[in-house]
Scaffold this active site. Structure first.
Site, short mmCIF file in Angstrom:
data_model
loop_
_atom_site.label_atom_id
_atom_site.label_comp_id
_atom_site.label_asym_id
_atom_site.label_seq_id
_atom_site.Cartn_x
_atom_site.Cartn_y
_atom_site.Cartn_z
N PHE A 196 17.75 7.18 3.49
CA PHE A 196 17.94 5.80 2.95
C PHE A 196 18.81 6.07 1.65
CE2 PHE A 196 13.56 4.67 4.65
CZ PHE A 196 14.22 4.18 6.04
N THR A 236 -6.37 1.75 7.72
CA THR A 236 -5.04 2.51 7.93
C THR A 236 -5.81 4.12 8.30
OG1 THR A 236 -5.04 3.25 5.57
CG2 THR A 236 -3.59 1.51 6.46
N ASP A 244 -14.99 3.75 4.21
CA ASP A 244 -13.81 3.44 4.84
C ASP A 244 -13.76 2.33 5.64
OD1 ASP A 244 -10.96 5.73 4.86
OD2 ASP A 244 -11.25 3.53 5.96
N TYR A 303 2.91 -2.78 -5.37
CA TYR A 303 1.97 -1.52 -5.22
C TYR A 303 1.67 -1.05 -6.51
CZ TYR A 303 0.89 3.25 -4.15
OH TYR A 303 0.15 4.40 -4.18
N LYS A 342 -1.72 -0.82 -9.08
CA LYS A 342 -2.17 0.54 -9.28
C LYS A 342 -2.59 0.44 -10.72
CE LYS A 342 -3.25 2.99 -5.73
NZ LYS A 342 -4.31 3.72 -5.33
N ARG A 364 17.01 2.10 0.69
CA ARG A 364 15.67 1.40 0.85
C ARG A 364 15.31 0.58 -0.55
NH1 ARG A 364 10.29 4.72 2.53
NH2 ARG A 364 10.55 5.29 0.40
N SER A 423 -0.99 1.37 0.55
CA SER A 423 -0.03 1.93 -0.26
C SER A 423 1.23 2.18 0.36
CB SER A 423 -0.71 3.43 -0.67
OG SER A 423 -0.90 4.25 0.73
N ARG A 459 12.65 13.82 -4.86
CA ARG A 459 11.40 13.85 -5.14
C ARG A 459 10.48 15.08 -5.48
NH1 ARG A 459 13.06 9.33 -5.58
NH2 ARG A 459 12.34 7.53 -4.44
N1 LIG Z 1 0.19 9.81 -0.25
C1 LIG Z 1 0.98 9.90 -1.27
O1 LIG Z 1 2.04 10.46 -1.43
C2 LIG Z 1 0.28 9.15 -2.32
C3 LIG Z 1 1.00 9.19 -3.62
C4 LIG Z 1 0.57 8.47 -4.79
C5 LIG Z 1 -0.77 7.81 -4.52
N2 LIG Z 1 -1.38 8.02 -3.52
C6 LIG Z 1 -2.74 7.19 -3.47
O2 LIG Z 1 -3.65 7.99 -2.88
C7 LIG Z 1 -4.65 7.14 -2.27
C8 LIG Z 1 -4.74 7.89 -0.78
O3 LIG Z 1 -3.56 7.68 -0.07
P1 LIG Z 1 -3.41 8.22 1.35
O4 LIG Z 1 -1.78 8.72 1.48
O5 LIG Z 1 -4.26 9.24 1.84
O6 LIG Z 1 -3.52 6.65 2.23
P2 LIG Z 1 -4.16 6.61 3.76
O7 LIG Z 1 -3.57 5.08 3.94
O8 LIG Z 1 -3.84 7.43 4.73
O9 LIG Z 1 -5.56 6.38 3.28
C9 LIG Z 1 -6.19 5.33 2.63
C10 LIG Z 1 -7.64 5.11 3.35
O10 LIG Z 1 -8.03 4.14 2.53
C11 LIG Z 1 -8.97 3.27 3.50
N3 LIG Z 1 -9.07 1.95 2.94
C12 LIG Z 1 -8.07 1.13 2.33
N4 LIG Z 1 -8.51 -0.06 2.00
C13 LIG Z 1 -10.00 0.12 1.82
C14 LIG Z 1 -11.11 -0.93 1.37
N5 LIG Z 1 -10.59 -2.15 0.89
N6 LIG Z 1 -12.23 -0.39 1.84
C15 LIG Z 1 -12.62 0.83 2.37
N7 LIG Z 1 -11.37 1.77 2.87
C16 LIG Z 1 -10.13 1.13 2.61
C17 LIG Z 1 -7.91 3.32 4.71
O11 LIG Z 1 -8.72 2.78 5.87
C18 LIG Z 1 -7.40 4.69 4.69
O12 LIG Z 1 -8.50 5.52 5.40
C19 LIG Z 1 -4.18 5.93 -2.01
O13 LIG Z 1 -4.88 5.32 -3.20
C20 LIG Z 1 -2.74 6.06 -2.49
O14 LIG Z 1 -2.16 4.92 -3.17
C21 LIG Z 1 -0.89 8.42 -2.29
O1 LIG Z 2 12.72 7.50 6.91
C1 LIG Z 2 12.74 7.78 5.75
C2 LIG Z 2 11.66 7.82 4.90
C3 LIG Z 2 11.89 7.95 3.52
N1 LIG Z 2 13.06 8.45 2.97
C4 LIG Z 2 13.36 8.86 1.69
O2 LIG Z 2 12.51 9.88 1.39
C5 LIG Z 2 12.20 9.83 -0.04
C6 LIG Z 2 10.52 9.82 -0.01
O3 LIG Z 2 10.01 8.63 0.46
P1 LIG Z 2 8.39 8.43 1.02
O4 LIG Z 2 8.40 7.34 1.67
O5 LIG Z 2 7.90 9.94 1.60
O6 LIG Z 2 7.84 8.61 -0.52
P2 LIG Z 2 8.19 7.62 -1.64
O7 LIG Z 2 8.88 8.46 -2.84
O8 LIG Z 2 8.72 6.41 -1.56
O9 LIG Z 2 6.94 7.31 -2.35
C7 LIG Z 2 5.36 8.02 -2.37
O10 LIG Z 2 5.52 8.57 -3.50
C8 LIG Z 2 5.33 7.72 -4.45
C9 LIG Z 2 5.27 8.62 -5.87
O11 LIG Z 2 6.34 9.33 -5.95
C10 LIG Z 2 4.23 6.63 -4.43
O12 LIG Z 2 2.88 6.93 -4.83
C11 LIG Z 2 4.25 6.15 -2.87
O13 LIG Z 2 2.72 5.61 -2.72
C12 LIG Z 2 4.24 7.22 -1.94
O14 LIG Z 2 4.41 6.61 -0.55
C13 LIG Z 2 12.71 8.61 -0.56
O15 LIG Z 2 13.78 8.79 -1.34
C14 LIG Z 2 12.87 7.60 0.66
O16 LIG Z 2 14.22 6.90 0.58
C15 LIG Z 2 14.19 8.55 3.86
O17 LIG Z 2 15.40 8.76 3.53
N2 LIG Z 2 13.87 8.21 5.25
#
Ligand SMILES: NC(=O)c1ccc[n+]([C@@H]2O[C@H](COP(=O)([O-])OP(=O)(O)OC[C@H]3O[C@@H](n4cnc5c(N)ncnc54)[C@H](O)[C@@H]3O)[C@@H](O)[C@H]2O)c1
Ligand SMILES: O=c1ccn([C@@H]2O[C@H](COP(=O)(O)OP(=O)(O)O[C@H]3O[C@H](CO)[C@H](O)[C@H](O)[C@H]3O)[C@@H](O)[C@H]2O)c(=O)[nH]1
Length: 331
Positions: free
Chosen positions: A208, A35, A31, A143, A147, A281, A79, A221
């Site tokens: 939003f 982030t 890592d 984004y 992916k 948003r 992300s 969602r």
């Molecule tokens: N959280 C969600 O709702 C969600 C939904 C769909 C997909 N994902 C995917 O799941 C994965 C994890 O998401 P998360 O919410 O834990 O994000 P996060 O930002 O908490 O974790 C991502 C980690 O990857 C590391 N990183 C980023 N770029 C790097 C690089 N080039 N080399 C080494 N390390 C690197 C960051 O430092 C961080 O620790 C991501 O690929 C994201 O796209 C997350």
């Molecule tokens: O301050 C805020 C933040 C979010 N929202 C709303 O809450 C819902 C969820 O928003 P999130 O930002 O929590 O999640 P997203 O649905 O935008 O996206 C997440 O889920 C997606 C898949 O469903 C993608 O993978 C993305 O990486 C991940 O962040 C959305 O309708 C957004 O408009 C608000 O109203 N206020």
């Protein structure tokens, strides 16, 4: 198995590393802390600080040697949807270019398995819900496009080079597990933001858009518990086959509106949460709900923690326990 976990200092990667260690696997986290936090890497995992693009080859070993790892779980990525629209280079370089370097290193070292964190954002605005894996992929931001490009690259590597590959398309991940959860420096996700209001770290939550074509006008969602997600990774590791790339949607299968999430947070915390109506948003779809039928049929996966209150309660317990370690509290 001996496993390389990219992004294991982030939210989902740290929870999955915790679960992999519980199942007796050896875990090496790679890592760059762009982030993530080093203190999120679970005890028992080895930690290598570095960028996937420049470090993966060195960590995975040498061409022609015995593979050092049985597989890679690839969470490391940028992300944030909004940021990807403003700075797409961060997503094409940080996600696509870095993953191509990883795939090359895996090919040269004959590392046999890959589980990749794909996303519902690869589908964009769906024609119908629940969304199956056969739905059209029309991402509405860089984004999601980055992916999707990676999913295509993985398919061709799997077929040409006998990689056993799985892309898991997560919907909205939430909750926490055994001391691992969401503690980002820049938080944009709904549930942690709402809980930050309850903790007094934020004054209010913006809703939003209140004119969406949904039951209460706010977006819907599908929230999946991060532990259920981790379980799917374990199954993907053991069920994948050389020369194949399988794609699975992962969600709980039920949709909740933004207002319903805020109400659940009020119920669980016992505290009133101030919300203000705000404009939509950009790039947000109205409704995202997963069909996880394929994961159930082929991986034998089923989500166990689908109750929104349980998901919020686990996130709340984690966030309260952070105290001064919370990035939101340090601002
Ligand atoms: N959280 C969600 O709702 C969600 C939904 C769909 C997909 N994902 C995917 O799941 C994965 C994890 O998401 P998360 O919410 O834990 O994000 P996060 O930002 O908490 O974790 C991502 C980690 O990857 C590391 N990183 C980023 N770029 C790097 C690089 N080039 N080399 C080494 N390390 C690197 C960051 O430092 C961080 O620790 C991501 O690929 C994201 O796209 C997350
Ligand atoms: O301050 C805020 C933040 C979010 N929202 C709303 O809450 C819902 C969820 O928003 P999130 O930002 O929590 O999640 P997203 O649905 O935008 O996206 C997440 O889920 C997606 C898949 O469903 C993608 O993978 C993305 O990486 C991940 O962040 C959305 O309708 C957004 O408009 C608000 O109203 N206020």
């Amino acid at each position: 198995m001996r496993l390389l976990v990219t992004g294991g200092a982030g939210y989902v990667g740290s929870v999955c590393s915790t679960v992999l260690l519980e199942h007796g696997h050896d875990v090496v986290v790679l890592d760059d802390l762009s982030t993530g936090n080093a203190d999120a890497v679970p005890e028992g995992a080895e930690f290598v600080e570095g960028d996937i693009a420049t470090t993966a080859a060195e960590v995975l070993g040498v061409e022609g040697g015995t593979p050092r790892f049985d597989g890679v779980l690839h969470f490391g990525a940028q992300s944030l949807v909004g940021e990807s629209v403003e700075s797409p280079e961060k997503y094409w370089q940080g996600n696509v270019v870095a993953t191509l370097a990883l795939l090359e290193a895996m090919r040269l070292t004959k590392t046999p398995r890959l589980v990749f964190s794909s996303t519902a954002a690869t589908y964009g605005e769906p024609d119908q819900v629940p969304i199956t894996e056969d739905s059209p992929t029309r991402p509405t931001n860089p984004y999601g496009a980055s992916k999707l490009a990676i999913d295509h690259a993985i398919s061709s590597y799997a077929h040409a080079h006998r990689l056993a590959a799985t892309s898991l398309r997560y919907f909205n991940v939430a909750g926490a597990y055994r001391g691992a959860g969401e503690n980002r420096v820049v938080e944009t996700h709904l549930i942690p933001l709402v809980l930050q209001v309850a903790l007094g770290q934020r004054e209010q939550i913006s809703v939003f858009g209140t004119d969406w074509p949904t039951k209460d006008g706010t977006p819907i969602r599908d929230y999946i518990h991060v532990k259920d997600l981790a379980d799917a990774h374990l199954l993907a590791l053991t069920k994948s086959e050389p020369g194949t790339h399988r794609i699975y949607n992962l969600g709980s299968g039920e949709g909740f509106s933004v207002r319903e999430v805020i109400s659940a947070c009020e119920r669980i915390t016992g505290l009133p949460i101030k919300s203000v109506d705000a404009p939509r948003r950009p790039g947000d779809p109205a409704v995202l709900i997963a069909s996880s039928r394929r994961a159930m049929d082929e991986l034998g996966w089923s989500p166990r923690h689908t109750d929104l209150d349980e998901i919020v309660a686990d996130a709340w317990e984690y966030m309260r326990g952070l105290g001064g370690r919370a990035h939101a509290a340090q601002r």
